[in-house]
Write a protein that holds these residues in place. Structure first.
Motif, PDB file in Angstrom:
ATOM      1  N   HIS A   7       0.837  -1.247   0.073  1.00  0.00           N
ATOM      2  CA  HIS A   7      -0.027  -0.032   0.068  1.00  0.00           C
ATOM      3  C   HIS A   7       0.797   1.056   0.065  1.00  0.00           C
ATOM      4  CE1 HIS A   7      -3.490   2.232   0.828  1.00  0.00           C
ATOM      5  NE2 HIS A   7      -3.029   2.927   1.612  1.00  0.00           N
ATOM      6  N   ARG A  10       2.376   1.757  -3.483  1.00  0.00           N
ATOM      7  CA  ARG A  10       0.966   2.207  -4.238  1.00  0.00           C
ATOM      8  C   ARG A  10       0.917   3.921  -3.999  1.00  0.00           C
ATOM      9  NH1 ARG A  10      -3.860  -1.007  -3.615  1.00  0.00           N
ATOM     10  NH2 ARG A  10      -2.884  -2.832  -4.163  1.00  0.00           N
ATOM     11  N   ARG A 314      -9.795  11.172   6.290  1.00  0.00           N
ATOM     12  CA  ARG A 314     -11.016  10.453   5.956  1.00  0.00           C
ATOM     13  C   ARG A 314     -10.661   9.158   5.937  1.00  0.00           C
ATOM     14  NH1 ARG A 314     -12.528   9.175   1.081  1.00  0.00           N
ATOM     15  NH2 ARG A 314     -14.692   8.023   1.065  1.00  0.00           N
ATOM     16  N   ILE A 318     -11.917   5.839   8.035  1.00  0.00           N
ATOM     17  CA  ILE A 318     -12.704   4.674   7.555  1.00  0.00           C
ATOM     18  C   ILE A 318     -11.882   3.526   8.055  1.00  0.00           C
ATOM     19  CG2 ILE A 318     -13.097   3.277   5.617  1.00  0.00           C
ATOM     20  CD1 ILE A 318     -13.360   5.949   3.942  1.00  0.00           C
ATOM     21  N   VAL A 322     -13.574   0.239  10.159  1.00  0.00           N
ATOM     22  CA  VAL A 322     -13.720  -1.025   9.715  1.00  0.00           C
ATOM     23  C   VAL A 322     -13.096  -1.902  10.672  1.00  0.00           C
ATOM     24  CG1 VAL A 322     -14.487  -0.461   7.456  1.00  0.00           C
ATOM     25  CG2 VAL A 322     -12.039  -0.833   7.868  1.00  0.00           C
ATOM     26  N   GLU A 413     -20.696  13.153   5.548  1.00  0.00           N
ATOM     27  CA  GLU A 413     -20.433  13.590   4.018  1.00  0.00           C
ATOM     28  C   GLU A 413     -20.160  14.984   4.170  1.00  0.00           C
ATOM     29  OE1 GLU A 413     -21.801  13.428   0.043  1.00  0.00           O
ATOM     30  OE2 GLU A 413     -21.183  12.245   1.233  1.00  0.00           O
TER      31      GLU A 413
ATOM     32  N   PHE B  94     -21.816   3.635   5.028  1.00  0.00           N
ATOM     33  CA  PHE B  94     -22.278   4.950   5.143  1.00  0.00           C
ATOM     34  C   PHE B  94     -22.776   5.445   3.953  1.00  0.00           C
ATOM     35  CE2 PHE B  94     -18.300   3.731   7.030  1.00  0.00           C
ATOM     36  CZ  PHE B  94     -18.195   4.143   8.455  1.00  0.00           C
ATOM     37  N   GLN B  95     -23.400   6.494   3.849  1.00  0.00           N
ATOM     38  CA  GLN B  95     -23.919   7.459   2.707  1.00  0.00           C
ATOM     39  C   GLN B  95     -23.106   7.514   1.465  1.00  0.00           C
ATOM     40  OE1 GLN B  95     -25.693  11.230   3.682  1.00  0.00           O
ATOM     41  NE2 GLN B  95     -26.392  11.652   1.427  1.00  0.00           N
ATOM     42  N   ASN B  96     -21.917   7.977   1.918  1.00  0.00           N
ATOM     43  CA  ASN B  96     -20.883   8.130   1.082  1.00  0.00           C
ATOM     44  C   ASN B  96     -20.000   7.076   0.898  1.00  0.00           C
ATOM     45  OD1 ASN B  96     -19.704   8.611   3.284  1.00  0.00           O
ATOM     46  ND2 ASN B  96     -18.545  10.354   2.994  1.00  0.00           N
ATOM     47  N   ASN B  98     -17.571   5.454   1.734  1.00  0.00           N
ATOM     48  CA  ASN B  98     -16.527   5.404   2.528  1.00  0.00           C
ATOM     49  C   ASN B  98     -15.552   4.181   2.169  1.00  0.00           C
ATOM     50  OD1 ASN B  98     -16.367   7.949   3.761  1.00  0.00           O
ATOM     51  ND2 ASN B  98     -17.342   7.167   5.560  1.00  0.00           N
ATOM     52  N   LEU B  99     -15.275   3.954   0.941  1.00  0.00           N
ATOM     53  CA  LEU B  99     -14.308   2.887   0.531  1.00  0.00           C
ATOM     54  C   LEU B  99     -13.074   3.402   0.493  1.00  0.00           C
ATOM     55  CD1 LEU B  99     -16.338   1.191  -2.265  1.00  0.00           C
ATOM     56  CD2 LEU B  99     -16.028   0.490   0.201  1.00  0.00           C
ATOM     57  N   LEU B 100     -11.930   2.741   0.624  1.00  0.00           N
ATOM     58  CA  LEU B 100     -10.740   3.145   0.605  1.00  0.00           C
ATOM     59  C   LEU B 100     -10.247   3.390  -0.869  1.00  0.00           C
ATOM     60  CD1 LEU B 100      -9.162   1.248   3.772  1.00  0.00           C
ATOM     61  CD2 LEU B 100      -9.475   3.891   3.315  1.00  0.00           C
ATOM     62  N   ASP B 101      -9.955   4.470  -1.250  1.00  0.00           N
ATOM     63  CA  ASP B 101      -9.919   4.908  -2.943  1.00  0.00           C
ATOM     64  C   ASP B 101      -8.859   4.117  -3.480  1.00  0.00           C
ATOM     65  OD1 ASP B 101     -12.047   6.489  -2.272  1.00  0.00           O
ATOM     66  OD2 ASP B 101     -10.789   8.275  -2.092  1.00  0.00           O
ATOM     67  N   ASP B 102      -7.683   3.925  -2.583  1.00  0.00           N
ATOM     68  CA  ASP B 102      -6.540   3.478  -3.041  1.00  0.00           C
ATOM     69  C   ASP B 102      -6.310   1.854  -3.008  1.00  0.00           C
ATOM     70  OD1 ASP B 102      -5.370   5.936  -3.577  1.00  0.00           O
ATOM     71  OD2 ASP B 102      -4.691   6.027  -1.362  1.00  0.00           O
ATOM     72  N   LEU B 103      -7.417   1.326  -2.539  1.00  0.00           N
ATOM     73  CA  LEU B 103      -7.388  -0.167  -2.486  1.00  0.00           C
ATOM     74  C   LEU B 103      -8.556  -0.874  -3.534  1.00  0.00           C
ATOM     75  CD1 LEU B 103      -7.646  -0.980   1.181  1.00  0.00           C
ATOM     76  CD2 LEU B 103      -5.456  -0.425  -0.160  1.00  0.00           C
ATOM     77  N   GLU B 107      -9.184  -5.831  -1.708  1.00  0.00           N
ATOM     78  CA  GLU B 107      -8.385  -5.262  -0.546  1.00  0.00           C
ATOM     79  C   GLU B 107      -9.459  -4.437   0.033  1.00  0.00           C
ATOM     80  OE1 GLU B 107      -4.197  -4.578  -2.804  1.00  0.00           O
ATOM     81  OE2 GLU B 107      -5.626  -3.121  -3.097  1.00  0.00           O
ATOM     82  N   ASP B 110     -10.750  -7.344   2.177  1.00  0.00           N
ATOM     83  CA  ASP B 110      -9.870  -7.825   3.011  1.00  0.00           C
ATOM     84  C   ASP B 110      -9.425  -7.149   4.268  1.00  0.00           C
ATOM     85  OD1 ASP B 110      -7.732 -10.068   3.057  1.00  0.00           O
ATOM     86  OD2 ASP B 110      -6.558  -8.170   3.055  1.00  0.00           O
ATOM     87  N   ILE B 111      -9.661  -5.791   4.208  1.00  0.00           N
ATOM     88  CA  ILE B 111      -8.986  -5.082   5.351  1.00  0.00           C
ATOM     89  C   ILE B 111      -9.657  -5.185   6.757  1.00  0.00           C
ATOM     90  CG2 ILE B 111      -9.963  -2.987   4.842  1.00  0.00           C
ATOM     91  CD1 ILE B 111      -6.640  -2.552   4.913  1.00  0.00           C
ATOM     92  N   PRO B 112     -10.867  -5.210   6.984  1.00  0.00           N
ATOM     93  CA  PRO B 112     -11.440  -5.295   7.938  1.00  0.00           C
ATOM     94  C   PRO B 112     -11.092  -6.799   8.668  1.00  0.00           C
ATOM     95  CG  PRO B 112     -13.234  -4.984   6.265  1.00  0.00           C
ATOM     96  CD  PRO B 112     -11.936  -5.280   5.601  1.00  0.00           C
ATOM     97  N   TYR B 143     -10.882  -0.597  -8.823  1.00  0.00           N
ATOM     98  CA  TYR B 143     -10.741   0.550  -7.639  1.00  0.00           C
ATOM     99  C   TYR B 143     -12.072   1.234  -7.440  1.00  0.00           C
ATOM    100  CZ  TYR B 143      -5.940  -0.062  -7.620  1.00  0.00           C
ATOM    101  OH  TYR B 143      -4.651  -0.517  -7.297  1.00  0.00           O
ATOM    102  N   ARG B 159     -18.360  -5.199   2.843  1.00  0.00           N
ATOM    103  CA  ARG B 159     -17.428  -4.902   3.685  1.00  0.00           C
ATOM    104  C   ARG B 159     -17.908  -4.869   5.198  1.00  0.00           C
ATOM    105  NH1 ARG B 159     -14.534   0.719   3.654  1.00  0.00           N
ATOM    106  NH2 ARG B 159     -16.456   1.396   4.487  1.00  0.00           N
TER     107      ARG B 159
END
Lengths: 816, 225
Positions: A7, A10, A314, A318, A322, A413, B94-96, B98-103, B107, B110-112, B143, B159
């Motif tokens: 990561h 990346r 943010r 997150i 999680v 948001e 979440f409403q938005n 909130n996924l991790l943009d770089d994964l 992934e 997998d992360i939790p 992505y 997730r």
């Protein structure tokens, strides 16, 4: 962990500009550290290339009353010490020597040493071929055996194994090669400097040392170095105590040589201290300087990562949402910073390789052991450790600051900046203030050293070094066995070279100023007491030709120079310098006074016929010493240095001079051809190198601090876009916005400068010992570096400030 | 009689305004939610809906009162224990998104599990199973930015459930989706609820709320229904 490393990589690829700036910043910091550590490791930490080098010591005598420290010993004294001292498992004598090696095409002058049989076993280095010397070979008449270096074996004999047992011709003598030492073997090491080894010269021939009958009869003729290996479990202090006892016995047995006082003695010096002692303060200063550069780089990286952490709040929220624990987030942050740091270290190592090569180019001939410097496994391991530590340091600040994100706010948001952003801002400000302060410390030290160096270079050496070529010539005893043949050779050489086109003056001397070679000898003054209570003076002596003073443009203060009438059979004469005149005849003219110099013929008195100007013979930073000059015609010498003043580029005369020498004697080589300006430059080379490196590090610090300020101000401008938009909407002019941003930068720069000045005032005393004629509190340097830093930092903050003035209020308010 | 999954007694949440002054966002909340409930929290903006949800999700610790989750007294737990409990029991949507943009999608799922110290083989199996269950196998190497809003929310729910929580908290999960996508997400929640997962969602939509079995109305920090 792999996942986190992946990561982190990346992220680097995702933000190439961030990665580039961060890696370059780290490369500069870590690269500088690696380069300096490489020097420190090779020169200070690594053991000398001998078996159990910590047991090796050099032995030097002294005559305290005559202010003679660390002088060589005589053969009878060496044999006394060898038979009576039990603190040493072995003692060996040696003296540097040069050999004119006969060649079919062109003779070559090769450096080497004559050494007693104990030397090689004492150092614990074995030959790669053949053997070293047998005790019985170290005797006059049987000493025609040599051991050669692997370098010479390769260069001259193409690694022919038949060279063992064969004869080589050196100085007209046939010498049998009995062994070959490995290329890594070096002895004497530079800085031994007993009677003439020059910096950077590696010995390629070692001849068995047999003391002559004449030498054995003269207890006062000291020209040999002594090296010893301490017996097992004997400390240098114990050896010193035993030496005191032996010396007391010698004083009792030979009162005529040593007097009845305790002026005479001998001291044990650890070998390593003698070899690298001079470089130690400079290297430690450089190590301190790179530590500051690295700290600044860390602070810079921490500010960059803090800015990124704000942008990544943010993401962190997150991750917590999680399931990431605080420790896990910390681990991820640190993994990212360590990965970044290792990338920086990789680039830094390349920079260090380049820097080391550059340093070697600048200083190999003038700095001891520099040739051994290279980036090896140890250095790479240390670099890796530094990289990891650096990554942890600069990563810890933002990682800790990011460890407690406000989840409720950050996950909403369009969540706005949280309290951690304010905390980040405070940290960022503190880091930039720290950077400016550290940079100022480094700039001040560099400024002081630079000023010191400039002052040193402006010191008049006491002669004019411009347009003078120097070359060494040594006459072999077999071909030139007596004074007459030696005198004739040098007279003819002087005549021929003087007639070369472009040559204006030619002079000869036995010792070149600032070459690192020195000589002193005792003398008596007519009519003054010379006993235990009043030991005769001992001052610097040089043997020169009549035109030496003119060739070097050493001014005549009183009396006359030597002339052609001062021949071997003419009345003995000497010339002294002003310092000697002032010391011994402070209130009268010394012209016409008589002194008795060593090796005087009968009648023994030499008349002082002239006084010449003083010179800084031992170095520009060394005090002027009293000197006396003896005409070469009256004490012929087999080895001399030609000084040729020219109206043109002096180096262009090299071939012509070599031709003239070989026209007289085709077997004679000339060696060490260099200009007098180069000799002076070499004498200050370690200092110049330190100044160059420190200036480079200070420059890096200045750049890094500016980048830091630029980065922080850019970030703050982006953060305050909304506020700036509101202000502009309310009527603020561009200059108001400019003032707003610049004043914030000025606060940081001002705070950093004040802190830096306090730190500099406290820390410049560290470099006191290497400053020449400059106070550690030199006001002009402090003012200049402070203004420079403040100006550069303000320019760095002006760019984002200008950007802020271009903000469109409508866009800014819309975004807010 | 079994104890409720969630029990809140006299919960209050306030923020300081100035010296000795506070603004309350939750007032004297007393609430019980049974295991298997599908609850919708509704109310106007600023009513305290999201605050309540983050409180239940143990993202916020600045409240007073008593909070029992599966009979565990959350109010007595140390922060680290609350994190452990949250990781065991709660999944968030979440409403938005909130996924991790770089994964990648894979992934992100997998992360939790990685944070919960699942072994590599367990993670591989669970992620493969979840990708299959949510029919997003084909998206696993993409992505988040390469997905539509609905697809992102689907991944977000995947997730949230991958570590098999008892409770899913969803903060306006369809707020950024068009009605068709919203319906699909609600159907998915319904299905998860049927399989035994307790769901609490904050929503403004009566339609969405209709998918649940209970509605809690909040106004000015008070439960009014």
């Amino acid at each position: 962990m792999l996942q986190e490393i992946r990561h982190a990589l990346r992220l680097l690829f995702k933000n190439p500009l961030f990665a580039l700036v961060a890696i370059l910043t780290l490369a500069l910091g870590i690269g500088a550290t690696t380069a300096v550590f490489t020097l420190v490791d090779a020169l200070l930490i690594k053991p000398l290339p001998y078996e159990k080098p910590s047991e090796l010591v050099l032995l030097f005598e002294h005559f305290k009353q005559q202010h003679l420290d660390a002088i060589p010993i005589s053969p009878p004294e060496f044999l006394d010490y060898k038979s009576q001292l039990h603190s040493f498992s072995k003692l060996a004598a040696f003296t540097p020597a040069t050999y004119n090696l006969a060649q079919a095409d062109r003779p070559e002058r090769v450096f080497g040493a004559t050494v007693s049989a104990e030397l090689f076993p004492l150092l614990g280095v074995q030959p790669i071929r053949g053997r070293t010397f047998r005790p019985e070979e170290c005797a006059t008449g049987r000493d025609d055996v040599v051991v050669i270096s692997e370098r010479l074996w390769q260069r001259k004999f193409d690694r022919d194994p038949k060279v063992l047992g064969s004869k080589i011709t050196a100085d007209g003598r046939a010498l049998t090669v009995v062994g070959i030492m490995p290329a890594s073997f070096e002895f004497p090491l530079p800085l031994f400097n007993i009677t003439g080894a020059q910096f950077g010269e590696q010995a390629d021939i070692w001849q068995a040392l047999g003391f002559t009958d004449t030498e054995m009869k003269n207890r006062g003729s000291r020209s040999y170095g002594a090296i010893g290996r301490l017996a097992p479990n004997v400390a240098p202090q114990q050896a010193q105590a035993e030496i005191e006892t032996v010396v007391r016995g010698m004083r009792a047995r030979f009162p005529g040589n040593y007097g009845k006082t305790d002026s005479f003695g001998m001291t044990v010096y650890p070998l390593k201290e003698q070899v690298i002692g001079g470089m130690k303060p400079l290297l430690l200063i450089l190590l301190g300087a790179v530590a500051l550069v690295l700290l600044i780089a860390c602070a810079n990286l921490a500010t960059m990562l803090l800015a990124r952490a704000t942008a990544r709040e943010r993401e962190m929220a997150i991750r917590v949402a999680v399931g990431a624990s605080r420790g896990r987030l910390l681990r991820q942050g640190l993994t990212e910073s360590v990965v970044l740091s290792i990338c920086g270290a990789a680039v830094g190592t390349l920079l260090a390789i380049w820097a080391i090569a550059l340093v070697k180019t600048i200083g190999t001939q003038t700095i001891p052991r520099l040739g051994e410097v290279q980036i090896d496994g140890t250095v790479l391991l240390v670099t890796l450790a530094v990289a990891v530590a650096t990554g942890l340091i600069f990563g810890l600040v933002p990682a800790l600051a990011s460890g407690k994100p406000d989840l409720t706010e950050a996950l909403k948001e369009g969540g706005r900046g949280s309290t951690s952003s304010r905390r980040h801002n405070q940290l960022r400000n503190a880091l930039v203030i720290g950077e400016v302060a550290l940079a100022l410390v480094l700039l001040t030290c560099a400024g002081l050293l630079l000023k010191s160096f400039v002052r040193l270079e402006n010191v008049s050496p006491g002669f004019n070094p411009k347009n003078v070529l120097t070359a060494e010539i040594s006459l072999p005893a077999l071909s030139y066995p007596d004074n007459k043949s030696q005198s004739n050779f040098f007279a003819e050489l002087e005549r021929r070279v003087t007639n070369l086109p472009g040559v204006t003056q030619v002079g000869l001397t036995t010792i070149l100023p600032m070459s690192g070679v020195n000589s002193d000898a005792s003398f008596m003054i007519e009519g003054r007491p010379n006993d235990d209570a009043h030991p005769g003076p001992d001052e610097e002596d040089r043997i020169v030709s009549p035109n030496y003073f003119r060739a070097l443009e050493i001014p005549l203060v009183q009396g006359r120079f030597f002339n052609a009438a001062d021949k071997l059979d003419a009345p003995s004469v000497v010339i002294i310098n002003q310092a000697l005149a002032q010391r011994y005849w402070p209130n009268e003219s010394p012209i016409g006074k008589r002194i008795q110099v060593p090796f005087s013929k009968s009648p023994p008195w030499s008349t002082i016929v002239g006084i010449v100007g003083d010179m800084h013979h031992r170095g520009l930073d060394q005090p002027v010493l009293p000197e006396y000059y003896i005409p070469v015609a009256q004490i012929p010498y087999s080895s001399t240095i030609l000084n040729v003043r020219s109206a043109q580029d002096p180096l262009s005369l090299t071939s012509a001079i070599r031709r003239e020498v070989q026209a007289i004697d085709p077997a004679l080589p000339i060696a060490h051809v260099r200009t007098l300006e180069q000799v002076i430059a070499d004498s200050v080379a370690p200092r110049r190198l330190a100044v160059l490196l420190l200036a480079a590090f200070a420059g890096i610090a200045l750049i890094l601090a500016s980048v830091g300020i630029y980065g922080v101000m850019s970030f703050l401008v982006v953060q305050r876009t909304h506020e700036i938009g509101v202000r502009m909407a309310l009527g603020a002019q561009r200059r108001d916005v400019l003032r707003l941003v610049i004043s914030q930068a000025a606060f940081l720069i001002g705070a950093g400068t004040i802190l830096g000045l306090i730190a500099a005032l406290l820390s410049t005393s560290v470099i006191h010992s290497v400053l020449y004629n400059v106070s550690t509190l030199d006001l002009s340097t402090f003012v200049l570096v402070t203004l420079t830093l403040a100006l550069v930092a303000l320019v760095a903050s002006y760019i984002p400030a200008r950007r802020a003035t271009r903000a469109d209020p409508m866009l800014a308010l819309g975004r807010g | 009689m079994t104890a409720p999954l969630i029990k809140l007694n006299h919960i209050e949440r306030s923020y300081p305004l100035g010296k000795q002054q506070f603004t309350y966002v939750l007032r004297d909340i007393n609430l019980e939610i049974e295991e298997g409930d599908f609850v919708s929290v509704m109310g106007p903006s600023g009513a305290g809906k999201s605050t309540l949800l983050h409180l239940l999700g143990m993202h916020d610790f600045g409240w007073t009162g008593e909070f029992f989750l599966d009979e565990t007294p959350v109010h007595r737990l140390k922060p680290k224990e609350r994190t452990t409990l949250r990781n065991e029991q709660v999944g968030f949507v979440f409403q938005n998104y909130n996924l991790l943009d770089d994964l990648t999608v894979y992934e992100n799922l997998d992360i939790p599990l990685s944070y919960r110290r699942y072994s590599k083989s367990e993670r591989t199996a669970l992620v493969a199973d979840t990708l299959d269950r949510f029919s997003i196998v084909g998206k696993k190497d993409l992505y988040p930015r390469q997905l539509s809003g609905g697809q992102q929310q689907l991944v977000s729910i995947a997730r949230a459930v991958i570590a098999k929580p008892k409770l899913i908290l969803a903060d306006e999960p369809t707020g950024n989706l068009h009605s068709g996508q919203a319906e699909e997400i609600m159907q998915l929640f319904k299905k998860l609820n049927t399989e035994g997962t307790t769901i609490i969602q904050v929503t403004h939509s009566e339609t969405n709320a209709a998918h649940g079995n209970r509605v809690i109305q909040l106004r000015d920090g008070w439960i009014i229904k």
